[in-house]
Design a protein around this motif. Structure first.
Motif, PDB file in Angstrom:
ATOM      1  N   PHE A 236       0.596  -1.154  -0.373  1.00  0.00           N
ATOM      2  CA  PHE A 236      -0.135  -0.039  -0.356  1.00  0.00           C
ATOM      3  C   PHE A 236       1.025   1.331  -0.152  1.00  0.00           C
ATOM      4  N   PHE A 237       0.632   2.129  -0.768  1.00  0.00           N
ATOM      5  CA  PHE A 237       1.328   3.798  -0.790  1.00  0.00           C
ATOM      6  C   PHE A 237       0.146   4.756  -1.404  1.00  0.00           C
ATOM      7  N   VAL A 238      -0.272   5.844  -0.124  1.00  0.00           N
ATOM      8  CA  VAL A 238      -0.814   6.867  -0.830  1.00  0.00           C
ATOM      9  C   VAL A 238       0.645   7.573  -0.721  1.00  0.00           C
ATOM     10  N   PRO A 239       0.478   8.929  -1.877  1.00  0.00           N
ATOM     11  CA  PRO A 239       1.991   9.781  -1.801  1.00  0.00           C
ATOM     12  C   PRO A 239       0.771  10.533  -0.825  1.00  0.00           C
ATOM     13  N   LYS A 240       1.954  11.387  -0.564  1.00  0.00           N
ATOM     14  CA  LYS A 240       1.134  12.782   0.294  1.00  0.00           C
ATOM     15  C   LYS A 240       1.156  13.920   0.332  1.00  0.00           C
ATOM     16  N   TYR A 241       1.450  14.301  -1.042  1.00  0.00           N
ATOM     17  CA  TYR A 241       0.341  15.221  -1.575  1.00  0.00           C
ATOM     18  C   TYR A 241       0.587  15.439  -3.424  1.00  0.00           C
ATOM     19  N   LEU A 242      -0.481  15.441  -3.334  1.00  0.00           N
ATOM     20  CA  LEU A 242      -1.130  15.153  -5.152  1.00  0.00           C
ATOM     21  C   LEU A 242      -1.333  16.171  -5.483  1.00  0.00           C
ATOM     22  N   TYR A 305      -4.459  -0.340   6.170  1.00  0.00           N
ATOM     23  CA  TYR A 305      -3.462   0.761   5.531  1.00  0.00           C
ATOM     24  C   TYR A 305      -4.467   1.907   6.169  1.00  0.00           C
ATOM     25  N   SER A 306      -3.600   3.419   6.498  1.00  0.00           N
ATOM     26  CA  SER A 306      -4.619   4.513   6.529  1.00  0.00           C
ATOM     27  C   SER A 306      -3.567   5.309   6.384  1.00  0.00           C
ATOM     28  N   LYS A 307      -3.439   6.569   4.766  1.00  0.00           N
ATOM     29  CA  LYS A 307      -2.132   7.634   5.097  1.00  0.00           C
ATOM     30  C   LYS A 307      -3.521   8.425   4.736  1.00  0.00           C
ATOM     31  N   ALA A 308      -2.983  10.290   5.157  1.00  0.00           N
ATOM     32  CA  ALA A 308      -3.306  11.460   4.799  1.00  0.00           C
ATOM     33  C   ALA A 308      -2.856  12.400   3.703  1.00  0.00           C
ATOM     34  N   TYR A 309      -3.251  12.657   3.206  1.00  0.00           N
ATOM     35  CA  TYR A 309      -2.586  13.448   1.862  1.00  0.00           C
ATOM     36  C   TYR A 309      -3.206  15.011   1.649  1.00  0.00           C
ATOM     37  N   THR A 310      -2.611  15.938   0.507  1.00  0.00           N
ATOM     38  CA  THR A 310      -3.243  16.972   0.633  1.00  0.00           C
ATOM     39  C   THR A 310      -3.285  17.217  -0.822  1.00  0.00           C
ATOM     40  N   ARG A 311      -4.236  17.201  -1.838  1.00  0.00           N
ATOM     41  CA  ARG A 311      -4.557  18.341  -2.612  1.00  0.00           C
ATOM     42  C   ARG A 311      -3.620  19.190  -2.883  1.00  0.00           C
ATOM     43  N   ARG A 312      -2.060  19.998  -3.655  1.00  0.00           N
ATOM     44  CA  ARG A 312      -2.039  20.553  -4.167  1.00  0.00           C
ATOM     45  C   ARG A 312      -2.256  20.935  -5.773  1.00  0.00           C
ATOM     46  N   SER A 313      -3.469  21.384  -5.837  1.00  0.00           N
ATOM     47  CA  SER A 313      -3.946  22.114  -7.553  1.00  0.00           C
ATOM     48  C   SER A 313      -3.683  23.713  -7.216  1.00  0.00           C
ATOM     49  N   ILE A 314      -3.398  23.964  -8.513  1.00  0.00           N
ATOM     50  CA  ILE A 314      -3.065  24.947  -9.098  1.00  0.00           C
ATOM     51  C   ILE A 314      -3.845  25.701 -10.241  1.00  0.00           C
ATOM     52  N   ASP A 315      -3.850  26.926 -10.140  1.00  0.00           N
ATOM     53  CA  ASP A 315      -4.152  27.696 -11.162  1.00  0.00           C
ATOM     54  C   ASP A 315      -3.277  28.428 -11.807  1.00  0.00           C
ATOM     55  N   PRO A 316      -2.418  28.451 -12.922  1.00  0.00           N
ATOM     56  CA  PRO A 316      -1.903  28.771 -13.690  1.00  0.00           C
ATOM     57  C   PRO A 316      -2.169  30.081 -13.368  1.00  0.00           C
ATOM     58  N   ALA A 317      -2.908  31.217 -13.968  1.00  0.00           N
ATOM     59  CA  ALA A 317      -2.811  32.504 -13.651  1.00  0.00           C
ATOM     60  C   ALA A 317      -2.483  32.905 -12.218  1.00  0.00           C
ATOM     61  N   THR A 318      -2.446  32.420 -11.247  1.00  0.00           N
ATOM     62  CA  THR A 318      -2.455  33.265  -9.903  1.00  0.00           C
ATOM     63  C   THR A 318      -0.345  32.565  -9.545  1.00  0.00           C
ATOM     64  N   LYS A 319       0.461  32.319 -10.828  1.00  0.00           N
ATOM     65  CA  LYS A 319       1.703  32.192 -11.606  1.00  0.00           C
ATOM     66  C   LYS A 319       2.300  33.877 -11.949  1.00  0.00           C
ATOM     67  N   THR A 320       3.376  34.698 -11.858  1.00  0.00           N
ATOM     68  CA  THR A 320       3.899  34.942 -12.749  1.00  0.00           C
ATOM     69  C   THR A 320       4.790  34.450 -13.650  1.00  0.00           C
ATOM     70  N   LYS A 509      15.173  21.291  -0.895  1.00  0.00           N
ATOM     71  CA  LYS A 509      15.251  21.228  -2.520  1.00  0.00           C
ATOM     72  C   LYS A 509      15.219  20.459  -3.332  1.00  0.00           C
ATOM     73  N   CYS A 510      14.474  19.178  -3.252  1.00  0.00           N
ATOM     74  CA  CYS A 510      13.192  17.762  -3.739  1.00  0.00           C
ATOM     75  C   CYS A 510      11.705  18.030  -3.275  1.00  0.00           C
ATOM     76  N   ILE A 511      11.431  17.190  -5.141  1.00  0.00           N
ATOM     77  CA  ILE A 511      10.092  17.892  -4.231  1.00  0.00           C
ATOM     78  C   ILE A 511       9.650  15.911  -5.248  1.00  0.00           C
ATOM     79  N   TYR A 512       8.840  15.547  -4.160  1.00  0.00           N
ATOM     80  CA  TYR A 512       8.441  14.347  -4.637  1.00  0.00           C
ATOM     81  C   TYR A 512       7.086  14.635  -5.653  1.00  0.00           C
ATOM     82  N   VAL A 513       6.735  13.532  -7.063  1.00  0.00           N
ATOM     83  CA  VAL A 513       5.810  14.058  -7.980  1.00  0.00           C
ATOM     84  C   VAL A 513       5.273  12.776  -8.259  1.00  0.00           C
ATOM     85  N   ASP A 514       4.438  12.614  -7.537  1.00  0.00           N
ATOM     86  CA  ASP A 514       3.274  10.872  -8.032  1.00  0.00           C
ATOM     87  C   ASP A 514       2.777  11.134  -8.832  1.00  0.00           C
ATOM     88  N   THR A 515       3.627  10.525 -10.494  1.00  0.00           N
ATOM     89  CA  THR A 515       2.331  10.419 -11.189  1.00  0.00           C
ATOM     90  C   THR A 515       1.891   8.689 -11.550  1.00  0.00           C
TER      91      THR A 515
END
Length: 568
Positions: A236-242, A305-320, A509-515
């Motif tokens: 079992f594995f659920v990533p911490k950030y989505l 198995y139990s794990k909390a995740y955080t959804r990191r959704s982004i609106d590109p318009a908020t970035k420059t 320095k490192c960001i894990y991205v679960d594809t």
């Protein structure tokens, strides 16, 4: 003389005859003689011996400890009653039924219940699980029911029989997980403030070691561990950030098959604290910013198995757009070599969302859908091939290290040799699958090799932000490889990658991205529809067991692009 001798012999013979006759008179008659084939009966032994056998003589009135079995008593009944019929002794069976309309869609859809057992009105029944007591008439009609209530003084649930001549107890499977055992017993095992065995609580004497010995603990004992699929054969594995875009977060789902592997996937289901799942096969990432994914056993409802995740959704318009040129170095294997990943990621970042100061660099060029992206995506490459100091190592000279120069591996030297100005500001690494399929490396080894590559980049560019892409699971319709074993490794490698990125020495320095978590394994691989044995019916057949289809690469690129924008 002859007459004298004759008279003497006659007297002697006559005496011997008399002696033999007397001896024969003392012998038993034929009717009194027992043959070897005849058995001894009670008439052949004395009354005293019979009393000794029965244990009623003073010297034998107390049997030896543990010499009397339950079947030989009027006050004890055997209670051991495991689900496995081969282990079950005298007692009452444990049975199961469930609502077939909804299958195992809810915890409450499956119920365990005891067989009926004789009871009298007013009798108290105890259980270590919350359930319901049902009593019946002699004609098997329900006479009444009552729910068990908690008795804190006993540490047990209890209910009182309200009539009828027999009862049974039922309970939801989800409730039968206390200590791995469910038992039901009558009050005969408990009296006053002490049990028959000296304990202040009846529950204290009911455990896996003494239950079968304390045979008044009647009616049922069930080892619930036999209801649970062994988790030793499941991963079992659920990533911490989505990561995803704000615009499509409501369409993102976590398939059960992407966060677990098991020989039988139906042994488990996803339960959630917020949002909802579709037949417990999916976790829907709705508008909540966070949730907890719980994976439970489909039969017992026990959480495995139990794990909390955080959804990191982004609106590109908020970035420059960055104020200055930022170099992006893509490093990968055949997944990247296909061109879709680096090209589509560049398309989203630069063409679609206008972050035009993101500059993709590399010695290899790919063009997909009119977008050209430089990169270091190289088919067949392992982690070893980007860190090796000798091209004869790793996968050999046909897989030369692009960062190697005169026996030295240095990213700054690579930049200088290839005319790339500035720093490596962002590095995207998509590697590891070939270390599984080519080198058969274990998870710890792959993690260590990934660490070496990250260290190599940071040694030249300590401010570089590194995006570490996870691996994606194989399709269930894959007929060319052991999906279970491969996907178990995928989940464990992804877990190791996440741990590496969260290490105190790398977390800044490192960001894990679960594809893999949002990857649709049914439609994300290359396949074709073929007729089955010449019939008009078509069936889906994979044409590449390992490499995604164009759609699959786009799924991965969506996740990677949104993660880069989120952390810009």
């Amino acid at each position: 003389m002859s007459d004298i001798i004759a008279r003497s012999l006659g007297k002697k013979v006559e005496k011997q005859v008399q002696d033999v006759t007397a001896q024969l008179a003392e012998k038993a008659q034929k009717s009194e003689v027992r043959l070897k084939t005849e058995k001894i009966s009670q008439t052949d032994v004395t009354e005293e011996f019979l009393q000794q056998m029965a244990g009623t003589t003073p010297i034998n009135a107390v049997p030896v400890d543990n010499s009397i079995t339950p079947k030989k008593t009027t006050f004890m009944t055997a209670s051991e009653n495991l689900i496995d019929p081969s282990k079950r002794s005298d007692g009452y069976n444990l049975n199961f039924s469930w609502n077939t309309q909804y299958s195992l869609n809810t915890d409450a859809s499956m119920t365990a219940y005891t067989e009926s057992f004789p009871t009298v009105n007013g009798e108290v029944i105890y259980s270590n699980a919350l359930g319901r007591l049902v009593w019946y008439t002699s004609s098997d009609n329900v006479s009444g029911t009552v729910a068990f209530s908690w008795d804190s003084s006993l540490g047990l649930y209890k209910a009182t029989v309200g009539g009828g001549v027999k009862s049974r107890v039922d309970a939801y499977i989800s409730n039968l997980v206390q200590d791995g055992y469910w038992f039901v017993c009558k009050k005969t095992a408990y009296s006053g403030s002490k049990s028959k065995y000296g304990s202040s609580k009846l529950s204290d004497i009911v455990d896996s070691n003494v239950f079968s010995k304390k045979t008044e603990l009647e009616v049922v004992k069930a080892d619930l561990t036999s209801l649970k699929t062994p988790t030793a054969n499941a991963t079992f594995f659920v990533p911490k950030y989505l990561y995803c875009y704000e615009s499509n977060k409501s369409s993102k789902w976590i398939p059960r098959y992407n966060v677990m592997t098991a020989r039988n996937y139906n042994s488990f289901f996803i339960d959630i604290t917020a949002g909802w799942g579709y037949f417990r096969d999916w976790e829907r990432v709705q508008t909540q910013a966070a949730d907890t994914v719980k994976i439970k056993n489909s039969v017992s409802g026990a959480e495995v198995y139990s794990k909390a995740y955080t959804r990191r959704s982004i609106d590109p318009a908020t970035k420059t757009n960055p104020s200055s040129l930022k170099n992006v170095l893509w490093i990968g294997d055949s997944f990247s070599d296909a061109g879709f990943l680096p090209c589509d990621t560049k398309k989203q970042l630069v063409n679609d969302f206008k972050f035009t100061n993101l500059n993709f660099i590399g010695t290899k060029s790919d063009t997909i859908n009119g977008v050209t992206a430089l990169n270091e995506g190289r088919g067949g490459y392992t982690l070893d091939d980007f860190t090796k100091t000798d091209n004869t190592t790793g996968r050999g000279t046909t897989y030369p290290n692009p960062f190697l120069n005169n026996g030295s591996v240095n990213i700054a030297d690579y930049m200088s040799r290839n005319g790339f100005s500035g720093n490596v500001d962002y590095a995207i690494i998509e590697l590891g699958v070939n270390n599984i399929v080519v080198f058969n490396n274990d998870v710890a080894t792959i993690k260590a090799k990934m660490k070496s590559l990250i260290d190599l980049i940071l040694s030249s560019y300590p401010n570089c932000k590194i995006f570490l892409s996870g691996l994606v699971p194989l399709s269930k319709i894959n007929a060319s490889s052991d999906v279970f074993t491969h996907n178990s490794l995928v989940l464990n490698v992804n877990k190791a990658y996440e741990e590496l990125c969260e290490d105190v020495n790398y977390s800044s320095k490192c960001i894990y991205v679960d594809t893999g978590v949002f990857f649709d394994t049914e439609y994300g691989y290359q396949y074709e529809n073929k007729p089955y044995r010449g019939s008009s019916e078509q069936r889906k057949v994979q044409t590449d067991w390992l490499h995604p289809s164009e759609a699959g690469y786009y799924m991965m690129a969506d996740t990677i692009s949104s993660a880069v924008i989120y952390h810009m």
